[in-house]
Design an enzyme around this catalytic site. Structure first.
Site, mmCIF file in Angstrom:
data_model
loop_
_atom_site.group_PDB
_atom_site.id
_atom_site.type_symbol
_atom_site.label_atom_id
_atom_site.label_comp_id
_atom_site.label_asym_id
_atom_site.label_seq_id
_atom_site.Cartn_x
_atom_site.Cartn_y
_atom_site.Cartn_z
ATOM 1 N N THR A 97 -6.982 10.865 24.773
ATOM 2 C CA THR A 97 -6.561 11.149 23.395
ATOM 3 C C THR A 97 -5.886 12.516 23.322
ATOM 4 O O THR A 97 -4.908 12.714 22.601
ATOM 5 C CB THR A 97 -7.778 11.130 22.457
ATOM 6 O OG1 THR A 97 -8.248 9.785 22.333
ATOM 7 C CG2 THR A 97 -7.431 11.670 21.070
ATOM 8 N N ASN A 98 -6.391 13.450 24.138
ATOM 9 C CA ASN A 98 -5.985 14.846 24.010
ATOM 10 C C ASN A 98 -4.601 15.156 24.568
ATOM 11 O O ASN A 98 -4.095 16.263 24.356
ATOM 12 C CB ASN A 98 -7.029 15.750 24.674
ATOM 13 C CG ASN A 98 -8.411 15.541 24.088
ATOM 14 O OD1 ASN A 98 -8.554 14.918 23.034
ATOM 15 N ND2 ASN A 98 -9.416 16.053 24.753
ATOM 16 N N SER A 104 13.447 14.400 -23.425
ATOM 17 C CA SER A 104 12.301 14.480 -24.331
ATOM 18 C C SER A 104 12.096 13.154 -25.043
ATOM 19 O O SER A 104 13.046 12.431 -25.333
ATOM 20 C CB SER A 104 12.531 15.585 -25.370
ATOM 21 O OG SER A 104 11.511 15.581 -26.343
ATOM 22 N N SER A 105 10.823 12.874 -25.336
ATOM 23 C CA SER A 105 10.495 11.687 -26.125
ATOM 24 C C SER A 105 10.480 12.002 -27.610
ATOM 25 O O SER A 105 10.354 11.092 -28.431
ATOM 26 C CB SER A 105 9.115 11.147 -25.698
ATOM 27 O OG SER A 105 8.121 12.136 -25.934
ATOM 28 N N THR A 111 -9.065 10.457 18.311
ATOM 29 C CA THR A 111 -9.567 9.402 19.205
ATOM 30 C C THR A 111 -9.472 8.032 18.553
ATOM 31 O O THR A 111 -9.118 7.032 19.211
ATOM 32 C CB THR A 111 -11.022 9.691 19.615
ATOM 33 O OG1 THR A 111 -11.056 10.906 20.363
ATOM 34 C CG2 THR A 111 -11.596 8.566 20.463
#
Length: 471
Positions: free
Chosen positions: A143-144, A320-321, A103
């Site tokens: 709304t429905n 990868s770091s 709504t």
């Protein structure tokens, strides 16, 4: 200095609120915003667009049916076109997750359209002297029937967008199937050596799997093309003139370009959400297929020195770091993560559809929030999978041949010629000595050389009709 916000006072059946004077939304939108600060997000822009299409179609139908005068209808029509074109998006302030079966969303569009139309006709925002959100913009609607219809239109557009990416993926996989058709590798069952196959067959199989996903997607659209617009509150079409009931859906179909039709049973179409469950189920199936394929790609490319390494995935970023030179299969990884996301959404959608009571399901907002997100994230995952992974895959031909030649799986082809028991002995010896099966068969003179070459031809084992079977 920051400009001071000025307010106008608006009221509804709950009471009064101060609304920013220049806002196109009104008291009911603001109440919805205050009540439902849930996700921190705004309603989906495509959903907003189709709510505006519904209001436009309603105004045109009510004009043609003699229920709305030309000035009001024209102003509403113009305001709707502006929203459809992407304007006034900041005025849609209600969280997509909301109580009330939508709504607040419906009143947000009603108030924005009404205030813009009021402005077009020379009035002031919030006065509703010429155009009222409920009496004019929402005329013959509820709304429905507005919200589920807008939800279905949104799904139709997003399915088409997703379908484009699914089709591209299918074509990319089948192209790899042709490219790798001459690459012989060892097939595996339960992660153990099985029998030979062509690498191209793996990718062609993936392509067929994705083709089924595409067909399921297109079939699921049918349930979205049937709408309950005109049924209003529960499907009884209360407050709806006959002209409107007969013409609103054809007019909306013409405006949107979708082949919509009004449900033959508006009560059923208003209270039951199984069509959305069907679409979600198709997305879940697609997600499962994509994640399974992504698992395979990670296994086939594993290594590069200590794994299968039968294929190479495109290197897209450092993996990868801390470990120099490491490259991870990041694209299949993200596809699987999206798959888990979609599968989780499917559970939510299923439970929300099941939880509806009597003549209405109040939980459409969470269904739409999850379904729209599933459609969009799945589309993004498939796009990156096609462009950043599948299209750049290469085959390690020599590696495939090496693994094949040293696999005991070739002994399966010997069973019709020397029997299962003897073939099992050869397989065991091949595994314990790391000698090729072909070498052992030749050394023990179990078959003539010509027969060995024919029976142990790995290409002949990859397709029905190519292999010579005794008897």
């Amino acid at each position: 200095m920051k400009k001071r916000t000025e307010y106008r006072r608006e009221s509804d059946s709950i009471g009064t609120l101060d609304v920013p004077k220049e806002a196109y939304y009104g008291v009911q939108s603001l109440r919805g915003k205050n009540n439902f600060s849930i996700s921190g997000e705004r309603m989906h822009p495509v959903f907003i667009k189709y709510m505006a299409y519904i209001k436009k179609a309603a105004a045109q139908t009510n004009l043609q049916g003699g229920k709305l005068n030309a000035d009001k209808a024209t102003a509403i029509d113009q305001a709707c076109d502006e929203v459809i074109g992407g304007k006034l998006r900041d005025e849609f302030i209600v969280d997509p997750i909301q109580g009330g079966a939508g709504t607040s969303a419906n009143m947000n569009i009603n108030e924005v359209i009404a205030n813009r139309a009021e402005e077009i006709l020379g009035g002031s925002k919030g006065a509703y002297e010429f155009v009222h959100p409920n009496d004019h913009v929402n005329m013959a609607q509820s709304t429905n029937d507005v919200i589920p219809t807008a939800g279905k239109l949104t799904v139709l557009e997003l399915i088409d967008d997703l379908g484009i990416e699914v089709k591209r993926l299918e074509e990319a996989l089948k192209a790899k199937g042709k490219e790798f058709d001459d690459v012989i590798k060892m097939g595996r069952t339960q992660l153990q050596d099985a029998v030979p196959m062509r690498l191209g067959q793996s990718f062609t199989a993936y392509g067929e799997m994705v083709a089924r996903d595409f067909r399921r997607l297109m079939a699921a659209k049918a349930s979205m093309e049937e709408v309950n617009l005109g049924g209003t509150a529960i499907g009884s079409a209360i407050n709806v003139p006959r002209y409107y009931l007969d013409n609103i859906v054809p007019i909306l179909a013409e405006l949107t370009g979708f082949p919509l039709h009004q449900s033959a049973n508006l009560f059923d179409a208003t209270e039951n959400l199984d069509g959305f469950v069907t679409v979600s189920g198709v997305l879940r199936t697609c997600a499962v297929n994509l994640s399974k394929m992504s698992n395979d790609l990670r296994l086939l490319s594993s290594g590069p020195k200590t794994g299968l390494r039968e294929i190479n995935l495109p290197a897209k970023q450092n993996g990868s770091s801390i470990m120099p030179g490491k490259v991870n299969p990041v694209i299949p990884e993200v596809v699987s993560q999206v798959a888990y996301h979609v599968i989780g959404h499917d559970v939510t959608i299923t439970m929300a559809a099941e939880a509806g009571q009597l003549e209405l399901n109040a939980f459409e907002p969470i269904v739409f929030f999850n379904l729209f997100e599933s459609l969009e994230t799945l589309r993004g995952a498939i796009r990156t999978l096609t462009d950043n992974c599948i299209s750049g895959i290469t085959a390690n031909r020599e590696r495939c041949r090496e693994l094949l030649e040293h696999s005991a799986g070739l002994t399966t082809a010997l069973c019709p010629h020397i029997g299962y028991k003897k073939a099992a002995v050869i397989a065991k010896e091949a595994l314990s000595t790391d000698r090729p099966v072909r070498e052992i068969v030749m050394a023990e003179k179990l078959l003539p050389q010509e027969a060995v070459e024919e029976v142990l031809d790995p290409y002949a084992m990859t397709e029905p009709g190519l292999q010579r079977v005794k008897g």
